[in-house]
Design an enzyme around this catalytic site. Structure first.
Site, PDB file in Angstrom:
ATOM      1  CB  THR A 195      -4.232 -61.208   6.015  1.00  0.00           C
ATOM      2  OG1 THR A 195      -3.321 -61.558   7.055  1.00  0.00           O
ATOM      3  CG2 THR A 195      -3.593 -61.509   4.671  1.00  0.00           C
ATOM      4  CB  VAL A 213      -8.830 -59.697  -0.112  1.00  0.00           C
ATOM      5  CG1 VAL A 213      -9.173 -59.971  -1.572  1.00  0.00           C
ATOM      6  CG2 VAL A 213      -9.047 -60.955   0.719  1.00  0.00           C
ATOM      7  CB  ILE A 271     -10.246 -62.052   5.590  1.00  0.00           C
ATOM      8  CG1 ILE A 271      -9.544 -63.397   5.767  1.00  0.00           C
ATOM      9  CG2 ILE A 271     -10.291 -61.659   4.112  1.00  0.00           C
ATOM     10  CD1 ILE A 271      -8.119 -63.448   5.228  1.00  0.00           C
ATOM     11  CE  LYS A 272      -7.549 -52.831   6.290  1.00  0.00           C
ATOM     12  NZ  LYS A 272      -6.275 -52.176   6.654  1.00  0.00           N
ATOM     13  CG  LEU A 273     -12.987 -59.001   2.498  1.00  0.00           C
ATOM     14  CD1 LEU A 273     -14.309 -59.732   2.679  1.00  0.00           C
ATOM     15  CD2 LEU A 273     -12.259 -59.523   1.279  1.00  0.00           C
TER      16      LEU A 273
END
Length: 264
Positions: A30, A32, A66-68
């Site tokens: 998911t 950001v 969490i994709k950053l």
């Protein structure tokens, strides 16, 4: 309106990913908002909020990546999320060795080097459209990172992404993970049937090729920024990727805004 737009956008993502998690056994990523790519605290706050939304739906943080963006700020945010909050991170827009080094320092769960986008840059700048498997610039970039990680026992998972042709995929056979489009999967299946021979494994986890890079000391910010700046391709593609993802986020918000206005 801005807060409502964000709530609807987040809810849409969470609902969709929750349904996907009912089908697949692993994790989903998911992302950001790319517009927070240079906001250290903003990325931490947004990631924690997303995980909270999942947990309210009964989804454990263990099933979420969490994709950053792999800016300095993004990588440092990932370090805090991993170490302090136990939130697993997928670092995207990896175009350079120095980004991979910083991600290793941060002990992130996973990195996503963009093979095809590296290839695109060299096609545009050099005008070379065909490469031998092991000479493709995207393949060479991931291979260097892979051998360094395995040789120095770095646990971060490498998930190569953004392929343009099946030669790039075959050139990274043995990589931890690959993300492959259905079109290229079909081409691979056809190729295997046609050739009917064993695929060569180029990357070996247990016996990696000796890394050409000695173990680096932990990077500080000024060294990271200078090394990234010196890599023309990586510097350009990182900025370009962030801009394009930000445009997509804005398009989604505009779509939601129009739908909400229609409802009113």
């Amino acid at each position: 309106m801005a807060n409502l737009l964000e709530q609807v956008r987040q809810s849409t993502t969470i609902v969709a990913d929750t349904e996907i998690l009912k089908i697949i056994p692993g994790r989903v990523s998911t992302e950001v908002d790319a517009r927070l790519s240079f906001d250290y605290q903003g990325q931490i706050d947004k990631a924690r909020h997303l995980i909270d939304l999942y947990e309210k739906r009964g989804i454990s943080k263990e099933r979420i990546l969490i994709k950053l963006s792999s800016t300095w700020e993004g990588i440092q945010a990932a370090k805090i999320l991993e170490d302090k909050y136990g939130i697993h991170c997928n670092m995207t827009f990896i175009f350079s060795f120095v980004q991979a080094l910083a991600c290793a320092d941060a002990n992130v769960t996973l990195i996503s080097p963009f093979v095809g986008r590296i290839f695109d840059w060299f096609v545009e700048k050099k005008g070379i459209y065909e490469y031998n498997i092991e000479e493709d610039p995207g393949v060479m970039s991931v291979t260097r990172i892979y051998n360094y990680y395995k040789h120095h026992n770095i646990k971060t998972v490498i998930m190569a992404a953004s392929f343009r042709n099946i030669k790039q995929i075959l050139g990274l056979t043995g990589c931890d993970l690959l993300t492959i489009t259905p079109k290229l999967l079909d081409q691979l299946a056809s190729e295997n049937t046609k050739e009917n021979e064993k695929i060569q494994v180029y990357l070996h986890k247990e016996h990696p090729k000796c890394a050409r890079d000695k173990k680096h000391e932990k990077l500080d910010e000024k060294t990271f920024r200078w090394m990234l700046n010196e890599d023309e391709m990586a510097n350009e593609k990182l900025a370009d990727g962030i801009r394009k993802f930000a445009v997509d986020a804005q398009k989604l918000e505009d779509l939601i805004r129009n739908r909400l206005q229609q409802i009113k």
